[in-house]
Design a protein around this motif. Structure first.
Motif, PDB file in Angstrom:
ATOM      1  N   ALA A  20       0.829  -1.211   0.000  1.00  7.70           N
ATOM      2  CA  ALA A  20       0.000   0.000   0.000  1.00  7.70           C
ATOM      3  C   ALA A  20       0.863   1.261   0.000  1.00  7.70           C
ATOM      4  N   LEU A  21       1.931   1.258   0.796  1.00  7.55           N
ATOM      5  CA  LEU A  21       2.820   2.421   0.846  1.00  7.55           C
ATOM      6  C   LEU A  21       3.544   2.613  -0.485  1.00  7.55           C
ATOM      7  N   ASN A  22       3.912   1.520  -1.128  1.00  6.40           N
ATOM      8  CA  ASN A  22       4.549   1.640  -2.431  1.00  6.40           C
ATOM      9  C   ASN A  22       3.593   2.241  -3.450  1.00  6.40           C
ATOM     10  N   ARG A  23       2.310   1.882  -3.350  1.00  7.64           N
ATOM     11  CA  ARG A  23       1.320   2.472  -4.261  1.00  7.64           C
ATOM     12  C   ARG A  23       1.180   3.973  -4.025  1.00  7.64           C
ATOM     13  N   VAL A  24       1.255   4.377  -2.768  1.00  3.27           N
ATOM     14  CA  VAL A  24       1.137   5.797  -2.441  1.00  3.27           C
ATOM     15  C   VAL A  24       2.330   6.587  -2.959  1.00  3.27           C
ATOM     16  N   PHE A  25       3.555   6.051  -2.729  1.00  3.08           N
ATOM     17  CA  PHE A  25       4.760   6.825  -3.008  1.00  3.08           C
ATOM     18  C   PHE A  25       5.438   6.479  -4.333  1.00  3.08           C
ATOM     19  N   GLY A  26       5.192   5.263  -4.856  1.00  2.00           N
ATOM     20  CA  GLY A  26       5.860   4.860  -6.082  1.00  2.00           C
ATOM     21  C   GLY A  26       7.365   4.753  -5.936  1.00  2.00           C
TER      22      GLY A  26
END
Length: 414
Positions: A20-26
């Motif tokens: 989820a954090l990777n989706r937010v920050f890329g």
């Protein structure tokens, strides 16, 4: 160091939070750092009698805010950072609507999305799988190195190069379309397979079986079967995981000792999982496009069809391993076939096959255990003890070490 209960919660939450954090920050490095910050906050805020209603959402919120702080610090230094991210209110009980918005996956599952991203074709196959195991499964570098039969330092360099290559190509961790996902499918399936293997037989730590990893691998395998229902190898992968996982209750004694297939109480095997696995395997084989996962599932299925270990159809299993050696040869496959050959033709035949594998499997503990077993059967007690000591040197879990020591004692060692 966090306590065992907190470590268990963080380990279970890690894949979904990180995805989820990777989706937010890329940015996977930023997502990993943000998760570590969130874990430190959990260490201070959580206790066995004071847990958030949704630990995953709590960690996502805390990690998102930590990542935003990092971006703002970078902005002060570079004057380039996004302005559209605002901190979210933290608390032990996030609102359901907020949780849902944070945990919504673009195509149904954040973790699967991240897994496909790690398997970008710009990376070599070994880099794809290693990065997937590190990022998605959260395995330690040492654990991944054992899966690849290489040194930890080599694996750490491989993972670092993979991250740098993605960054240099400016591809980041974007969401692939259906065509791109199909191109990456083989690497994704292999990564899921290795995640399951690490759960089925952990390479390090106190536990032999890490059920959460097995269950996560099964969940991911179910997802890719739904995404690509016409791919028989994916059904084979899911069938293999289910059939292997069906034996989990029989693989450890009441005291936590390892129980080999020969001595397992087959009444403890989960027949529902076996039945589901066999149905999936039959559906896959009807496509007449056999692959390594289907063959491995067929080997596992053959074991479940025997009422006792003594009635195992070793001829059929040898035939399947021979096919597997042709389709996807590997030292471990060759080792397993050596065991089957010993069942059919005696320990000397198995030992002769092992001699060819000594170099490639030197650091693989089960190679030395198998060799010790063959030497015992041939009456070479001293050589068997030396092989057991070698296995003990490379064993990664407490359960494995205890199992080897018991075998040494039975065979006459100290």
């Amino acid at each position: 160091m966090p306590s065992a209960w907190l470590s268990a919660h963080l380990r279970a939450a890690r894949p979904r939070v990180l995805a989820a954090l990777n989706r937010v920050f890329g940015d996977i490095d930023l997502a990993e750092d943000a998760f570590q910050d969130a874990s430190l906050k959990a260490l201070k805020a959580w206790s066995p009698d004071r847990m958030p209603a949704d630990p995953v959402a709590w960690l996502i919120i805390a990690g998102r805010n930590a990542g935003i702080d990092t971006l703002r610090k970078r902005k002060k230094e570079t004057l380039t950072a996004p302005d559209d991210l605002e901190p979210l209110p933290e608390g032990p009980h996030p609102e359901d609507e907020l949780t849902q918005s944070l945990d919504h996956a673009v195509y149904r599952d954040d973790i699967l999305r991240l897994l496909f991203t790690c398997c970008h074709p710009v990376l070599r196959r070994d880099q794809q799988i290693a990065l997937s195991l590190k990022i998605v499964a959260g395995l330690a570098v040492e654990e991944i190195a054992r899966a690849f039969l290489v040194q930890a330092k080599t694996m750490e360099q491989r993972i670092t190069r993979a991250k740098k290559r993605l960054q240099a190509a400016k591809l980041s961790y974007e969401e692939p379309d259906r065509t791109a996902r199909a191109e990456r499918l083989s690497a994704v399936a292999n990564a899921i397979y290795l995640i399951f293997n690490e759960g089925y037989a952990a390479s390090q730590g106190e536990e032999l079986i890490r059920e959460p990893l097995c269950e996560e691998a099964i969940r991911l395998a179910r997802l890719i079967v739904r995404l690509f229902p016409e791919e028989p190898e994916l059904r084979g992968l899911l069938a293999l995981c289910l059939i292997q996982h069906s034996r989990r209750k029989a693989r450890l004694s009441g005291s936590g000792a390892a129980v080999t297939l020969e001595d397992q109480d087959r009444s403890l095997w989960d027949r529902k999982l076996i039945a589901e696995g066999n149905i999936l395997l039959e559906a896959a084989l009807r496509k007449a496009r056999p692959g390594p996962f289907q063959i491995e599932a067929a080997i596992a299925s053959t074991h479940t069809q025997a009422a006792t270990y003594a009635t195992t159809d070793w001829v059929e299993i040898d035939r399947l391993y021979r096919a597997l050696e042709l389709i996807r040869p590997s030292p471990v496959v060759a080792l397993n076939r050596a065991v089957v050959q010993a069942k059919l033709n005696g320990a000397q035949a198995g030992l002769c096959r092992l001699e060819q594998l000594a170099g490639s499997l030197e650091r693989y503990p089960n190679f030395h255990v198998v060799r010790a077993t063959f030497l015992e059967e041939l009456g070479l007690a001293e050589e068997a003890q030396a092989a057991y000591r070698k296995a003990l040197e490379f064993a990664g879990t407490d359960v494995d070490r205890d199992h080897i020591r018991r075998k040494m004692k039975v065979s006459g060692g100290q």
